[in-house]
Design a protein around this motif. Structure first.
Motif, PDB file in Angstrom:
ATOM      1  N   THR A 259       0.828  -1.207   0.000  1.00 57.66           N
ATOM      2  CA  THR A 259       0.000   0.000   0.000  1.00 57.66           C
ATOM      3  C   THR A 259       0.865   1.261   0.000  1.00 57.66           C
ATOM      4  N   ASP A 260       2.168   1.114   0.296  1.00 57.84           N
ATOM      5  CA  ASP A 260       3.089   2.250   0.168  1.00 57.84           C
ATOM      6  C   ASP A 260       3.023   2.870  -1.223  1.00 57.84           C
ATOM      7  N   PHE A 261       2.655   2.062  -2.219  1.00 52.71           N
ATOM      8  CA  PHE A 261       2.755   2.498  -3.609  1.00 52.71           C
ATOM      9  C   PHE A 261       1.405   2.879  -4.206  1.00 52.71           C
ATOM     10  N   ILE A 288      11.746   0.199  -7.443  1.00 52.03           N
ATOM     11  CA  ILE A 288      11.533   0.284  -5.998  1.00 52.03           C
ATOM     12  C   ILE A 288      11.493  -1.128  -5.433  1.00 52.03           C
ATOM     13  N   LEU A 289      12.363  -1.409  -4.476  1.00 50.87           N
ATOM     14  CA  LEU A 289      12.324  -2.682  -3.757  1.00 50.87           C
ATOM     15  C   LEU A 289      11.427  -2.506  -2.547  1.00 50.87           C
ATOM     16  N   PRO A 290      10.346  -3.298  -2.444  1.00 45.84           N
ATOM     17  CA  PRO A 290       9.355  -3.104  -1.386  1.00 45.84           C
ATOM     18  C   PRO A 290       9.768  -3.776  -0.082  1.00 45.84           C
ATOM     19  N   GLY A 291       8.912  -3.626   0.923  1.00 45.59           N
ATOM     20  CA  GLY A 291       9.111  -4.323   2.176  1.00 45.59           C
ATOM     21  C   GLY A 291       8.880  -5.818   2.025  1.00 45.59           C
ATOM     22  N   SER A 292       9.342  -6.573   3.019  1.00 48.83           N
ATOM     23  CA  SER A 292       9.229  -8.028   2.979  1.00 48.83           C
ATOM     24  C   SER A 292       9.119  -8.572   4.393  1.00 48.83           C
ATOM     25  N   LEU A 422      10.979   4.039   6.265  1.00 48.23           N
ATOM     26  CA  LEU A 422       9.687   4.694   6.454  1.00 48.23           C
ATOM     27  C   LEU A 422       8.632   4.216   5.460  1.00 48.23           C
ATOM     28  N   HIS A 423       7.623   3.508   5.958  1.00 52.85           N
ATOM     29  CA  HIS A 423       6.436   3.208   5.162  1.00 52.85           C
ATOM     30  C   HIS A 423       5.575   4.469   5.065  1.00 52.85           C
TER      31      HIS A 423
END
Length: 479
Positions: A259-261, A288-292, A422-423
């Motif tokens: 949802t950051d994107f 962009i490398l997202p969270g995991s 930071l999300h």
């Protein structure tokens, strides 16, 4: 309680809409989801972790999100295991079989949170999880009818007609419930209908005659509607050749907080491509490398897909790369997990683009933060939240400075790569123009993400007020 025939039937959005409808009338209302399985989460003001859907529902209700709104959150680490979060705090990692017995332990916390909400609010709108017809999960159920029976709540069942098979979904779901559970169902809602309603009416009549339950409403398909998803990635809103900024995001097996994107997806000047297995990270300006939720395992998956080679080529041609949370960790030199927090203990080599190293720790960081982001000498305000188990050591320049004076993240010496924990980094209106300026792309529109979110909530609430029989839900409120 809103239950659904399937995942992604529209439960989360309907609960948000009902919360907004009631809040407009001055009713003190709160959302509640006994058990949520999702990798999209948020940090509450009381320092806990809940599903993003309940966070948005609280916003729809006009109240501050609280851990009691989602007392059990499961964050999958593998296909059979998940981190168990009780009332906002991680308590254990369990496999699917172990959790079946653990639900008996979790139920008192669920009921405790529900009772607290009942004591503080006039109305609580409850969201189920998945489907109540999942008969293999019914023992000790705390997510759907098991909770409804304990709490003695009426239930409506929603189904998404856009997926097809809506009458089979509704009729079959009801048929698989016990007699007492069937009596609890006060009606059906059909979601995302497009076309002439008169063509649907024979089916509605058949369903009501077969089940003895009324169809409370048929909600229309809202074109261009965008309210962040609970877990599934929405691939829509691709703008193609007219976009000024093309973004590629790899879909990792345990991608978290995508949802950051959402603000990028909805931006008129930005095209977002979620690249799945077998697809390359090519033809883009920004990766962009997202969270995991499983950083080392997802980093290995990234390499297996050849995405590390795509990133190297992208940077060689002058492209830019951003890493958020787990993606930030991957861009560093190493990720160590000595305690086996996410997987087997060990250390993985990072991609090596940032001079930082990360060690996963037992205590998770959960905090809401405000500060500034500085790129190419320009500074803009930012706000968001941190959810991570990693402690990252950096001796280089940090692009983010929080209001408490602490730095966050790192930026490469070549100025092509930066990362941050930071999300919600992109949510402030000034951030995307700052990033496009950093990339040398030029001016783009400024988009108010929070206002767009408000518009989406109001839009679905308007549709519910127009198309749903609210008098059957709340006969004393005079709808």
């Amino acid at each position: 309680m809103v239950q659904g025939t399937t995942s992604d039937a529209g439960k989360s959005v309907l609960v948000a809409a009902l919360c907004r409808v009631l809040a407009r009338r001055g009713v003190k209302v709160a959302p509640f989801k006994p058990q949520n399985m999702a990798l999209n989460s948020a940090v509450t003001a009381d320092g806990g972790e809940i599903g993003r859907a309940q966070y948005v529902q609280a916003i729809a209700a006009g109240i501050s999100p609280h851990v009691d709104m989602n007392p059990v959150l499961l964050k999958p680490c593998t296909d059979t295991g998940a981190q168990v979060i009780i009332q906002g705090k991680a308590v254990a990692d369990m496999n699917a079989i172990g959790y079946q017995s653990y639900k008996q332990f979790a139920l008192p916390y669920v009921l405790e949170s529900f009772e607290r909400l009942q004591s503080h609010f006039e109305t609580v709108v409850i969201e189920g999880a998945g489907s109540p017809a999942e008969v293999n999960l019914r023992e000790n159920d705390i997510a759907n009818m098991g909770f409804a029976e304990c709490a003695d709540t009426p239930v409506i069942i929603i189904a998404d007609i856009d997926k097809g098979g809506v009458f089979a979904h509704l009729y079959g779901t009801l048929a698989l419930l016990s007699e007492s559970e069937q009596q609890r169902v006060i009606g059906f809602v059909i979601n995302r209908f497009r076309g002439d309603l008169s063509l649907l009416e024979p089916g509605l009549k058949w369903l009501e005659e077969k089940t003895g339950k009324p169809v409370l409403g048929v909600l229309p398909y809202l074109h261009g509607f965008d309210l962040e998803a609970e877990d599934a990635i929405n691939p829509e809103q691709v703008k193609g050749e007219h976009a000024k900024l093309n973004v590629a995001i790899p879909v990792l097996p345990r991608i978290s907080n995508h949802t950051d994107f959402d603000v990028l997806r909805s931006h008129p000047d930005v095209n977002v491509n979620f690249a799945g297995p077998g697809h390359s990270l090519s033809n883009c300006d920004l990766i962009i490398l997202p969270g995991s939720k499983a950083v080392r395992a997802d980093l290995e998956f990234l390499r297996q897909q050849g995405w590390d080679t795509d990133i190297k080529r992208h940077l060689r041609y002058g492209g830019k790369v951003i890493g958020i949370c787990g993606g930030y960790q991957m861009l560093g030199e190493s990720i160590s997990d000595p305690h086996g927090i996410e997987s087997e203990p060990g250390t993985s080599a990072g991609l090596g683009y940032l001079p930082v190293s990360t060690e996963l720790a037992k205590n998770k960081t959960l905090t809401n933060m405000q500060g500034t982001l500085t790129l190419n000498g320009a500074t803009v305000p930012i706000s968001g939240y941190e959810i991570h188990a990693g402690v990252t050591t950096s001796n280089t320049h940090s692009p983010v400075t929080f209001t408490n004076g602490l730095p966050d993240g790192a930026i490469s010496e070549c100025n092509q790569v930066f990362g941050s924990y930071l999300h919600g980094l992109f949510d402030q209106p000034e951030v995307i123009p700052l990033i496009t300026n950093w990339m040398g792309i030029g001016e783009v529109k400024t988009v108010d993400h929070k206002q767009n979110q408000e518009n989406a909530i109001n839009r679905i609430a308007d549709a519910v007020e127009e198309h749903l029989d609210l008098n059957t839900l709340w006969p004393t409120m005079g709808f």
